[in-house]
Design a protein around this motif. Structure first.
Motif, PDB file in Angstrom:
ATOM      1  N   MET A  57      12.389  60.423  38.783  1.00 26.98           N
ATOM      2  CA  MET A  57      11.268  59.776  38.092  1.00 26.98           C
ATOM      3  C   MET A  57      10.923  58.439  38.751  1.00 26.98           C
ATOM      4  SD  MET A  57      10.961  58.888  34.067  1.00 26.98           S
ATOM      5  CE  MET A  57       9.383  59.135  33.287  1.00 26.98           C
ATOM      6  N   ILE A  58      11.927  57.664  39.120  1.00 25.62           N
ATOM      7  CA  ILE A  58      11.700  56.384  39.793  1.00 25.62           C
ATOM      8  C   ILE A  58      10.967  56.622  41.110  1.00 25.62           C
ATOM      9  CG2 ILE A  58      12.841  54.493  41.013  1.00 25.62           C
ATOM     10  CD1 ILE A  58      15.028  54.642  38.795  1.00 25.62           C
ATOM     11  N   GLU A  59      11.414  57.588  41.878  1.00 21.60           N
ATOM     12  CA  GLU A  59      10.768  57.880  43.162  1.00 21.60           C
ATOM     13  C   GLU A  59       9.314  58.298  42.963  1.00 21.60           C
ATOM     14  OE1 GLU A  59      13.197  60.702  45.243  1.00 21.60           O
ATOM     15  OE2 GLU A  59      14.710  59.201  45.731  1.00 21.60           O
ATOM     16  N   ASP A  60       9.059  59.138  41.980  1.00 21.93           N
ATOM     17  CA  ASP A  60       7.687  59.572  41.715  1.00 21.93           C
ATOM     18  C   ASP A  60       6.795  58.400  41.310  1.00 21.93           C
ATOM     19  OD1 ASP A  60       8.289  62.209  42.307  1.00 21.93           O
ATOM     20  OD2 ASP A  60       8.454  62.832  40.202  1.00 21.93           O
ATOM     21  N   LEU A  61       7.298  57.566  40.407  1.00 23.08           N
ATOM     22  CA  LEU A  61       6.509  56.414  39.956  1.00 23.08           C
ATOM     23  C   LEU A  61       6.277  55.411  41.083  1.00 23.08           C
ATOM     24  CD1 LEU A  61       8.176  55.851  36.466  1.00 23.08           C
ATOM     25  CD2 LEU A  61       5.852  56.691  36.892  1.00 23.08           C
ATOM     26  N   ALA A  62       7.319  55.133  41.857  1.00 23.98           N
ATOM     27  CA  ALA A  62       7.186  54.192  42.972  1.00 23.98           C
ATOM     28  C   ALA A  62       6.218  54.728  44.021  1.00 23.98           C
ATOM     29  CB  ALA A  62       8.548  53.907  43.592  1.00 23.98           C
ATOM     30  N   ARG A  63       6.289  56.009  44.283  1.00 27.77           N
ATOM     31  CA  ARG A  63       5.373  56.605  45.259  1.00 27.77           C
ATOM     32  C   ARG A  63       3.929  56.498  44.779  1.00 27.77           C
ATOM     33  NH1 ARG A  63       6.409  61.962  48.436  1.00 27.77           N
ATOM     34  NH2 ARG A  63       8.433  61.421  47.603  1.00 27.77           N
ATOM     35  N   THR A  64       3.710  56.718  43.497  1.00 26.48           N
ATOM     36  CA  THR A  64       2.362  56.602  42.953  1.00 26.48           C
ATOM     37  C   THR A  64       1.825  55.185  43.129  1.00 26.48           C
ATOM     38  OG1 THR A  64       2.761  58.363  41.352  1.00 26.48           O
ATOM     39  CG2 THR A  64       0.967  56.837  40.860  1.00 26.48           C
TER      40      THR A  64
END
Length: 85
Positions: A57-64
């Motif tokens: 989830m952190i990776e997805d949010l940071a990528r966004t």
């Protein structure tokens, strides 16, 4: 960046984000890490998730965050200023 080696959307993201940093891979990697840490420290929805799910989830949010800003030539970790484009 291992994202680049993954190909597809991951490679596109890496190219765009590194491009914002004038091709400086170590700087882009550092800023990607800092954005992830910032997101992880401030996202209450991570509580109660397994470590693996929280990391994803952190990776997805940071990528966004990084992708949206890179699309306009900016980086949050660079101080939100427009940088190399």
């Amino acid at each position: 960046m291992t994202l680049y080696k993954a190909g597809g959307e991951d490679k596109h993201f890496a190219e765009l984000f590194v491009g914002v940093h004038g091709g400086d891979w170590p700087r882009a990697k550092d800023h990607w890490t800092r954005v992830g840490q910032h997101v992880g420290d401030r996202t209450s929805e991570l509580e109660g998730l397994s470590q693996r799910k929280a990391k994803a989830m952190i990776e997805d949010l940071a990528r966004t965050v990084c992708l949206d800003m890179a699309a306009v030539g900016a980086c949050w970790a660079c101080g939100r200023d427009t940088v190399n484009r």
